[in-house]
Design a protein around this motif. Structure first.
Motif, PDB file in Angstrom:
ATOM      1  N   MET A   1      15.093  11.187  -3.229  1.00 42.02           N
ATOM      2  CA  MET A   1      13.934  11.675  -3.936  1.00 42.02           C
ATOM      3  C   MET A   1      12.722  11.519  -3.015  1.00 42.02           C
ATOM      4  N   ARG A   2      11.836  12.460  -3.112  1.00 41.25           N
ATOM      5  CA  ARG A   2      10.587  12.445  -2.348  1.00 41.25           C
ATOM      6  C   ARG A   2       9.429  12.516  -3.333  1.00 41.25           C
ATOM      7  N   VAL A   3       8.509  11.555  -3.216  1.00 40.16           N
ATOM      8  CA  VAL A   3       7.329  11.521  -4.073  1.00 40.16           C
ATOM      9  C   VAL A   3       6.117  11.711  -3.174  1.00 40.16           C
ATOM     10  N   VAL A   4       5.338  12.747  -3.449  1.00 43.09           N
ATOM     11  CA  VAL A   4       4.145  13.033  -2.659  1.00 43.09           C
ATOM     12  C   VAL A   4       2.923  12.674  -3.491  1.00 43.09           C
ATOM     13  N   ILE A   5       2.092  11.835  -2.920  1.00 48.28           N
ATOM     14  CA  ILE A   5       0.829  11.443  -3.542  1.00 48.28           C
ATOM     15  C   ILE A   5      -0.263  12.267  -2.881  1.00 48.28           C
ATOM     16  N   ASP A   6      -1.006  13.026  -3.639  1.00 53.79           N
ATOM     17  CA  ASP A   6      -2.133  13.776  -3.096  1.00 53.79           C
ATOM     18  C   ASP A   6      -3.353  12.865  -3.151  1.00 53.79           C
ATOM     19  N   GLY A   7      -3.684  12.280  -2.021  1.00 52.70           N
ATOM     20  CA  GLY A   7      -4.791  11.337  -1.943  1.00 52.70           C
ATOM     21  C   GLY A   7      -6.122  11.921  -2.351  1.00 52.70           C
ATOM     22  N   ALA A   8      -6.265  13.233  -2.306  1.00 46.41           N
ATOM     23  CA  ALA A   8      -7.513  13.865  -2.733  1.00 46.41           C
ATOM     24  C   ALA A   8      -7.711  13.711  -4.240  1.00 46.41           C
ATOM     25  N   LEU A   9      -6.629  13.389  -4.967  1.00 44.65           N
ATOM     26  CA  LEU A   9      -6.710  13.225  -6.417  1.00 44.65           C
ATOM     27  C   LEU A   9      -6.683  11.764  -6.854  1.00 44.65           C
ATOM     28  N   VAL A  10      -6.510  10.846  -5.901  1.00 40.72           N
ATOM     29  CA  VAL A  10      -6.408   9.424  -6.220  1.00 40.72           C
ATOM     30  C   VAL A  10      -7.725   8.745  -5.873  1.00 40.72           C
ATOM     31  N   GLU A  11      -8.461   8.372  -6.923  1.00 39.31           N
ATOM     32  CA  GLU A  11      -9.775   7.767  -6.735  1.00 39.31           C
ATOM     33  C   GLU A  11      -9.809   6.284  -7.092  1.00 39.31           C
ATOM     34  N   SER A  12      -8.735   5.784  -7.687  1.00 35.98           N
ATOM     35  CA  SER A  12      -8.720   4.392  -8.126  1.00 35.98           C
ATOM     36  C   SER A  12      -7.279   3.882  -8.123  1.00 35.98           C
ATOM     37  N   PRO A  13      -7.108   2.563  -8.160  1.00 32.16           N
ATOM     38  CA  PRO A  13      -5.755   2.026  -8.293  1.00 32.16           C
ATOM     39  C   PRO A  13      -5.049   2.554  -9.551  1.00 32.16           C
ATOM     40  N   ALA A  14      -5.790   2.725 -10.638  1.00 35.33           N
ATOM     41  CA  ALA A  14      -5.181   3.254 -11.868  1.00 35.33           C
ATOM     42  C   ALA A  14      -4.607   4.647 -11.635  1.00 35.33           C
ATOM     43  N   ASP A  15      -5.318   5.469 -10.862  1.00 38.22           N
ATOM     44  CA  ASP A  15      -4.809   6.808 -10.546  1.00 38.22           C
ATOM     45  C   ASP A  15      -3.490   6.717  -9.784  1.00 38.22           C
ATOM     46  N   SER A  42      10.780  -2.921  -5.520  1.00 42.04           N
ATOM     47  CA  SER A  42      11.758  -3.777  -4.854  1.00 42.04           C
ATOM     48  C   SER A  42      13.068  -3.893  -5.635  1.00 42.04           C
ATOM     49  N   ARG A  43      13.045  -3.621  -6.949  1.00 41.93           N
ATOM     50  CA  ARG A  43      14.251  -3.836  -7.751  1.00 41.93           C
ATOM     51  C   ARG A  43      14.767  -2.613  -8.490  1.00 41.93           C
ATOM     52  N   ASP A  44      13.856  -1.794  -8.992  1.00 40.23           N
ATOM     53  CA  ASP A  44      14.254  -0.810  -9.990  1.00 40.23           C
ATOM     54  C   ASP A  44      14.346   0.636  -9.517  1.00 40.23           C
ATOM     55  N   VAL A  45      13.697   0.968  -8.440  1.00 34.30           N
ATOM     56  CA  VAL A  45      13.665   2.363  -7.994  1.00 34.30           C
ATOM     57  C   VAL A  45      14.963   2.712  -7.279  1.00 34.30           C
ATOM     58  N   GLU A  46      15.611   3.753  -7.776  1.00 35.00           N
ATOM     59  CA  GLU A  46      16.861   4.196  -7.173  1.00 35.00           C
ATOM     60  C   GLU A  46      16.601   4.747  -5.774  1.00 35.00           C
ATOM     61  N   ARG A  47      17.409   4.339  -4.840  1.00 35.67           N
ATOM     62  CA  ARG A  47      17.309   4.800  -3.466  1.00 35.67           C
ATOM     63  C   ARG A  47      18.250   5.963  -3.241  1.00 35.67           C
ATOM     64  N   PRO A  48      18.015   6.796  -2.265  1.00 37.28           N
ATOM     65  CA  PRO A  48      16.867   6.782  -1.350  1.00 37.28           C
ATOM     66  C   PRO A  48      15.635   7.385  -2.008  1.00 37.28           C
ATOM     67  N   VAL A  49      14.494   6.909  -1.555  1.00 36.67           N
ATOM     68  CA  VAL A  49      13.225   7.473  -1.990  1.00 36.67           C
ATOM     69  C   VAL A  49      12.240   7.410  -0.832  1.00 36.67           C
ATOM     70  N   ASP A  88      20.605   6.036   3.273  1.00 38.25           N
ATOM     71  CA  ASP A  88      20.676   6.518   1.891  1.00 38.25           C
ATOM     72  C   ASP A  88      20.425   5.409   0.866  1.00 38.25           C
ATOM     73  N   GLU A  89      20.043   4.227   1.350  1.00 37.52           N
ATOM     74  CA  GLU A  89      19.748   3.090   0.471  1.00 37.52           C
ATOM     75  C   GLU A  89      18.367   2.509   0.771  1.00 37.52           C
ATOM     76  N   ARG A  90      17.465   3.356   1.260  1.00 38.17           N
ATOM     77  CA  ARG A  90      16.140   2.883   1.671  1.00 38.17           C
ATOM     78  C   ARG A  90      15.019   3.525   0.890  1.00 38.17           C
ATOM     79  N   LEU A  91      13.948   2.758   0.779  1.00 35.66           N
ATOM     80  CA  LEU A  91      12.656   3.272   0.370  1.00 35.66           C
ATOM     81  C   LEU A  91      11.847   3.391   1.661  1.00 35.66           C
TER      82      LEU A  91
END
Length: 96
Positions: A1-15, A42-49, A88-91
């Motif tokens: 899985m690939r998760v892309v964070i668009d930093g232009a939309l992240v203004e706070s830790p809550a975001d 560290s525990r719950d996210v299924e790898r790979p990510v 295949d087992e990494r973050l």
């Protein structure tokens, strides 16, 4: 899985917590703090990510160095713990 964070939309830790919680399926009881983020990564996210934080410097500017570095260090530490694992087992984490 690939998760892309668009930093232009992240203004706070809550975001940032909001952006990660959905795609990584943190569940309804996710605490939305650094300890909870560490626990999930560290525990719950299924790898790979792969987490890619695009426009990371924009986020840093908006949320401030201290908050950005605190979150980034959790992401990097989780990735470093997975380095000995098979690909295949990494973050992995990238900041662009």
């Amino acid at each position: 899985m690939r998760v892309v964070i668009d930093g232009a939309l992240v203004e706070s830790p809550a975001d940032l917590h909001q952006v990660l919680a959905g795609p990584l399926d943190f569940g309804p009881y996710y605490g939305r703090n650094l300890d909870a983020l560490w626990d999930r990564l560290s525990r719950d996210v299924e790898r790979p990510v792969e987490i890619v934080w695009e426009n990371a410097e924009v986020s840093r500017g908006r949320m401030g160095d201290e908050a950005f570095e605190a979150i980034a260090s959790v992401l990097v530490r989780a990735a470093e713990e997975d380095e000995p694992n098979a690909p295949d087992e990494r973050l992995t984490v990238r900041f662009t």
